[in-house]
Design an enzyme around this catalytic site. Structure first.
Site, PDB file in Angstrom:
ATOM      1  N   LEU A 524       0.825  -1.209   0.000  1.00  0.00           N
ATOM      2  CA  LEU A 524       0.000   0.000   0.000  1.00  0.00           C
ATOM      3  C   LEU A 524       0.860   1.260   0.000  1.00  0.00           C
ATOM      4  O   LEU A 524       0.439   2.311  -0.445  1.00  0.00           O
ATOM      5  CB  LEU A 524      -0.905   0.019   1.237  1.00  0.00           C
ATOM      6  CG  LEU A 524      -1.997  -1.045   1.299  1.00  0.00           C
ATOM      7  CD1 LEU A 524      -2.631  -1.068   2.678  1.00  0.00           C
ATOM      8  CD2 LEU A 524      -3.050  -0.793   0.246  1.00  0.00           C
ATOM      9  N   PHE A 529       8.407   4.258   8.982  1.00  0.00           N
ATOM     10  CA  PHE A 529       8.885   3.169   9.826  1.00  0.00           C
ATOM     11  C   PHE A 529       8.857   1.817   9.137  1.00  0.00           C
ATOM     12  O   PHE A 529       9.110   0.801   9.755  1.00  0.00           O
ATOM     13  CB  PHE A 529       8.051   3.117  11.112  1.00  0.00           C
ATOM     14  CG  PHE A 529       8.087   4.409  11.858  1.00  0.00           C
ATOM     15  CD1 PHE A 529       9.135   4.700  12.702  1.00  0.00           C
ATOM     16  CD2 PHE A 529       7.101   5.351  11.686  1.00  0.00           C
ATOM     17  CE1 PHE A 529       9.197   5.908  13.380  1.00  0.00           C
ATOM     18  CE2 PHE A 529       7.143   6.562  12.354  1.00  0.00           C
ATOM     19  CZ  PHE A 529       8.198   6.840  13.210  1.00  0.00           C
ATOM     20  N   GLY A 530       8.509   1.809   7.852  1.00  0.00           N
ATOM     21  CA  GLY A 530       8.486   0.549   7.141  1.00  0.00           C
ATOM     22  C   GLY A 530       7.364   0.519   6.132  1.00  0.00           C
ATOM     23  O   GLY A 530       6.595   1.472   6.004  1.00  0.00           O
ATOM     24  N   SER A 531       7.269  -0.593   5.415  1.00  0.00           N
ATOM     25  CA  SER A 531       6.279  -0.700   4.350  1.00  0.00           C
ATOM     26  C   SER A 531       4.961  -1.241   4.881  1.00  0.00           C
ATOM     27  O   SER A 531       4.934  -1.961   5.877  1.00  0.00           O
ATOM     28  CB  SER A 531       6.797  -1.630   3.257  1.00  0.00           C
ATOM     29  OG  SER A 531       8.006  -1.125   2.768  1.00  0.00           O
ATOM     30  N   ASP A 643       5.816  13.532  13.520  1.00  0.00           N
ATOM     31  CA  ASP A 643       5.912  13.428  12.062  1.00  0.00           C
ATOM     32  C   ASP A 643       4.544  13.647  11.426  1.00  0.00           C
ATOM     33  O   ASP A 643       4.048  12.816  10.668  1.00  0.00           O
ATOM     34  CB  ASP A 643       6.491  12.062  11.674  1.00  0.00           C
ATOM     35  CG  ASP A 643       6.979  12.051  10.229  1.00  0.00           C
ATOM     36  OD1 ASP A 643       7.091  13.139   9.628  1.00  0.00           O
ATOM     37  OD2 ASP A 643       7.238  10.960   9.699  1.00  0.00           O
TER      38      ASP A 643
END
Ligand SMILES: *[C@@H]1O[C@H](CO)[C@@H](O)[C@H](O)[C@H]1NC(C)=O
Ligand SMILES: *[C@@H]1O[C@H](CO)[C@@H](O)[C@H](O)[C@H]1NC(C)=O
Ligand SMILES: *[C@@H]1O[C@H](CO)[C@@H](O)[C@H](O)[C@H]1NC(C)=O
Ligand SMILES: *[C@@H]1O[C@H](CO)[C@@H](O)[C@H](O)[C@H]1NC(C)=O
Ligand SMILES: *[C@@H]1O[C@H](CO)[C@@H](O)[C@H](O)[C@H]1NC(C)=O
Ligand SMILES: *[C@@H]1O[C@H](CO)[C@@H](O)[C@H](O)[C@H]1NC(C)=O
Ligand SMILES: *[C@@H]1O[C@H](CO)[C@@H](O)[C@H](O)[C@H]1NC(C)=O
Ligand SMILES: *[C@@H]1O[C@H](CO)[C@@H](O)[C@H](O)[C@H]1NC(C)=O
Ligand SMILES: *[C@@H]1O[C@H](CO)[C@@H](O)[C@H](O)[C@H]1NC(C)=O
Length: 826
Positions: A524, A529-531, A643
């Site tokens: 997606l 922090f990552g996929s 963030d």
């Protein structure tokens, strides 16, 4: 007092006309008159100005003149923001003021005529019986109180009619409001506009509560009361039910209320201490009664009381089959199994149409036997609810199961509730909302076709249960996990949505997640922090699974952090459903958001149909602010997001925003350098203190929110790939334009659709954003204050231009890198 104004305008020259119109709305031309006579009617762009200059009367177009609907209105002559206080022909607008005329007949009737068709558009319905004599000429005079009166020219204190006796939606100082004739029962009523663009009578009204006296009552559809002011207390000069009024009406206050009750009449009189104070009480199209005072230095209206303060208390605020919750965005949502009657109205913020079934009840389609009804309909429970409008029947039932059967046996029965008495509802369910104090300890059971609630109730339907068990066995462990998860989700959806009951997090096995995501094939997106991957649970529920990178914590610590995040429930924060912590693997399972990120919805719009309307964007802005308020203030430990950017805001099926990725910075330990690296790409949102090395506080999130709010407004990035996206750095432009008092200019600058944007909200949003991006964190508001300002519950002052922006403004060709340097240097 009467000097004739002759108009030399050619009605064909539209442009010229508009210029003059603007001029005429802004200042009172010398020699303005305050009277209409038979020989001096009012037409075109002429207007009356009261002696004293406070009020003006003329032709007026609501909503900034988007539609050719003109009304005879009275507004504040000196208030730049045109604020009508009275409308004559609210039900019968005219299309052209030049072909219309407001005049007075020889027998004393004030009438708005269409010159072409020679028809009466509106009239005061007054005729004087003694017409003819030289001293009985009637004239219309606009008084400095805002009252338009018909009176004898020979003695204007003898009136035959006054607009104060025919109010629209506004009570002004000096206006008697109540029961004007105890014999005939004639009483005053304020009726809301339909909406902010349409002055025709809306569904809410305000009048004296004659059954009790000395209090007023707000009603829906002229019948159903939903708010009473409480008795007027002459000692405090305030109403028992409006505490904020008490504060304002102490001695030396700017206004006072007086209650008069005699043989003939009973009324409230509002008086201001000083004629230069502009005060008004308005029944708003939302159904709320608002007291407002004009603040000259702010150039805006300040709301000093609003009742009911909670919009959900307004009767039928969300229409039928809906759920109203003040801390949700939007406030209204459809009950499970229901969908908005009109999606278009719903997304434009008109909830009055309510919701309708997704799937019709089978029994309403045919006449099945009783046994098939058992099969086909089920109920789901909403507890701690304040029950909808009166049940339509109560029946004998020994216990709750009997009550359910009683409802099931009648196709027209839509819901039941049991408290010893079995109550049944047959017509649309109205005003369903949380019983916040749980005073009633009520549950209601809503009827849905079985297809909408596949889960059997534990007390009945064993066959379904067996079926599930069998299929679960057949499909193996994964399915069991999924079913458990679904049950939990279902329960949490009902209870979680309505009750906020904490739920426990699902622990997934890595193998299962691999299966669910088809071995992580459907990506997606990639976040800080990552996929993130899409996965579908066995029952069809879609989830988003985030594979964390760089987590160095041990399993125990990880679980502790995760359970903290999992325990955070707010409609504007993404809900964590489960996790996986196995060996090296750290994954988080979230609810799936069909509309993806705000980033995509704002900046990657392909067709113009997909452009988020203003109202939706405004609600999104409020929702995000509420989510952040919760993170900052309502959680056990204050969580700074660190963030905030459009990529980290997700939108659900009804465009309710959900802040994502909160609490994760902590997961990565105190490794802020890593956080910094991951955020290099999001430079436009970073507060100066990130660069200057000052302490990071919740106010750093406020800064990022402000930058993002500007993007929500303009639908363009403030900074794109190292260069300002628009001709001028948008935040600077916004600051300039609001200081110049010209928010309209922003519409063109950002290429916004004029008819779509609410200018008042636009201005408010711009000012709030500018406060958020102040250089010093102490100047920035808290997120809670942001929510209040956006919702109009708190006034917004004119923001100063922060120094770093001034520096940027002076150097025209900025690169974001220089912007960054300057922010650091500032
Ligand atoms: C005048 O009379 C007409 C017809 O009875 C009515 O519709 C209208 O509302 C009246 N106008 C006012 C100002 O009372
Ligand atoms: C008009 O004049 C007549 C006779 O002079 C008098 O009776 C009447 O009161 C006057 N009406 C008004 C409204 O001044
Ligand atoms: C006007 O009418 C009022 C009330 O009837 C009366 O008190 C006043 O004296 C009249 N003024 C004149 C100038 O006739
Ligand atoms: C308002 O009341 C009238 C009758 O008093 C009724 O005909 C109408 O349907 C009601 N409006 C709504 C929206 O229920
Ligand atoms: C809101 O929706 C209702 C019901 O569908 C409709 O009657 C009404 O005109 C709408 N109001 C506006 C302002 O569009
Ligand atoms: C409810 O009452 C009926 C008799 O009125 C009885 O047959 C039934 O077993 C009761 N159900 C429960 C759950 O107590
Ligand atoms: C049960 O509900 C009915 C209808 O809502 C209500 O009139 C009655 O007071 C309630 N009884 C109890 C014991 O709460
Ligand atoms: C609320 O209702 C539930 C079930 O109907 C009951 O078990 C509980 O005792 C009630 N609580 C109170 C405070 O009345
Ligand atoms: C709902 O009501 C029950 C029974 O009074 C209470 O124990 C529970 O805490 C309530 N839930 C919420 C979310 O208020």
């Amino acid at each position: 007092m009467a000097t004739t104004i002759t108009t030399t305008l050619d009605p064909g020259v539209l442009h010229y006309m508009l210029v003059i119109l603007l001029l005429s709305l802004q200042g009172s031309p010398a020699g303005a008159r305050d009277v209409i006579t038979a020989t001096q009617p009012l037409s075109g762009l002429q207007k009356l100005v009261s002696q004293g200059g406070k009020f003006a009367l003329g032709f007026y177009r609501p909503g900034g003149g988007l539609q050719d609907k003109w009304y005879i209105a009275i507004w504040y002559n000196k208030v730049q923001k045109v604020t009508p206080v009275w409308i004559a022909n609210r039900e019968t607008p005219i299309s052209d003021p030049f072909s219309s005329v407001l005049t007075i007949s020889t027998n004393g009737n004030l009438a708005l005529l269409n010159k072409n068709s020679r028809s009466i558009v509106w009239s005061s319905n007054t005729t004087s019986t003694t017409a003819g004599a030289s001293n009985t000429t009637i004239v219309a005079v606009l008084l400095n109180t805002g009252n338009l009166v018909l009176a004898y020219a020979s003695n204007t204190s003898i009136m035959t009619w006054q607009s104060f006796n025919h109010p629209t939606d506004t009570q002004l100082p000096g206006m008697r409001f109540g029961r004007r004739n105890k014999l005939t029962g004639e009483s005053d009523r304020l009726v809301s506009w339909r909406d902010h663009m349409d002055p025709s009578p809306g569904i809410f009204s305000d009048e004296m509560d004659t059954s009790v006296g000395a209090q007023f009552v707000l009603r829906w559809n002229n019948s159903r009361p939903y708010f009473t002011s409480g008795k007027f207390n002459p000692q405090t000069g305030a109403f028992a039910g409006i505490p904020s009024m008490t504060v304002m009406s102490r001695p030396n206050s700017i206004y006072s209320y007086e209650y008069v009750d005699n043989d003939k009449e009973e009324y409230f009189l509002l008086t201001v201490m000083d004629d230069s104070i502009f005060l008004r009480t308005v029944i708003d199209p939302s159904g709320q009664l608002k007291g407002m005072v004009w603040l000259e230095e702010k150039q805006d209206w300040m709301v000093y009381f609003v009742e009911p303060s909670d919009v959900c208390s307004v009767y039928s605020a969300c229409g039928a089959f809906s759920w109203c919750a003040v801390d949700n965005v939007p406030v209204c949502s459809c009950l499970r199994g229901f969908t908005p009657q009109s999606q278009a109205e719903w997304s434009s913020g008109n909830y009055t149409g309510g919701c309708t079934r997704k799937v019709a009840l089978p029994c309403s389609l045919s006449t099945p036997s009783m046994s098939s009804r058992y099969e086909e309909d089920r109920f789901y429970e909403i507890n701690n609810v304040s029950l909808p409008d009166g049940p339509q029947a109560t029946v004998q039932a020994a216990n709750i199961s009997d009550c359910e059967v009683a409802c099931l046996n009648k196709c027209s029965c839509l819901a039941y509730s049991y408290n010893g008495t079995c109550s049944l509802w047959y017509s649309d369910l109205m005003n369903l909302q949380a019983d916040l104090d749980n005073t009633g300890n009520n549950s209601i059971f809503i009827r849905l076709p079985a297809s909408e609630i596949p889960r059997p109730k534990s007390t009945r339907g064993q066959t379904k249960g067996v079926a599930i068990a069998v299929s679960a066995l057949a499909l193996g462990v994964l399915c069991l996990v999924a079913v458990l998860c679904v049950l939990r989700r279902r329960r949490s959806r009902i209870k979680g949505l309505y009750n906020n009951i904490n739920m426990t997090l699902m622990a997934f096995r890595y193998k299962d997640l691999q299966l669910i995501t088809k071995n992580f094939s459907d990506k997606l997106g990639t976040g800080s922090f990552g996929s993130v991957f899409k996965g579908v649970l066995q029952d069809g529920t879609t989830v988003a699974i985030k594979k964390l990178e760089g987590v160095r914590q041990g399993e125990k610590q990880f679980r502790a952090e995760i359970s903290t995040i999992g325990n955070i429930h707010h409609v504007n924060l993404i809900q964590l459903l489960g996790f996986c912590s196995e060996g090296e693997h750290r994954l988080l399972v979230y609810e799936y958001m069909p509309h993806g990120s705000l980033d995509g919805c704002l900046f990657k719009v392909i067709s113009s149909d997909d452009v988020l309307p203003w109202n939706t964007r405004y609600q999104i802005a409020i929702g995000i602010a509420k989510g952040l308020t919760y993170l900052h203030e309502k959680c056990r430990d204050c969580i700074i997001h660190c963030d905030i950017k459009p990529q980290n805001i997700l939108l659900d099926a009804s465009f309710v925003p959900k802040v994502s990725d909160f609490g994760l910075a902590k997961l990565l330990g105190r490794d802020f350098s890593r956080v910094m690296t991951t955020m290099r790409g999001t430079i436009g949102y970073l507060a100066p203190e990130w660069i200057s090395g000052m302490a990071i506080t919740a106010k750093s999130d406020v800064f990022s929110y402000g930058m993002m709010l500007l993007e929500i407004i303009s639908q363009k990035r403030n900074v794109e790939l190292g260069k300002p996206c628009m001709d001028k750095f948008f935040p600077i432009l916004v600051l300039e334009k609001i200081q110049e008092g010209d928010v309209r200019a922003l519409l063109d600058a950002a290429d916004m659709r004029r008819d779509d944007v609410n200018l008042e909200e636009l201005e408010r949003a711009c000012m709030v954003a500018c406060w958020c991006i102040q250089e010093h964190e102490s100047s920035r508001p808290t997120m809670e204050e942001v929510v209040q300002m956006l919702e109009g519950l708190r006034q917004v002052d004119m923001p100063p231009v922060p120094r770093y922006l001034r520096v940027v403004a002076e150097s025209a060709t900025d690169q974001s890198s220089t912007l960054l340097d300057e922010m650091a240097a500032a």
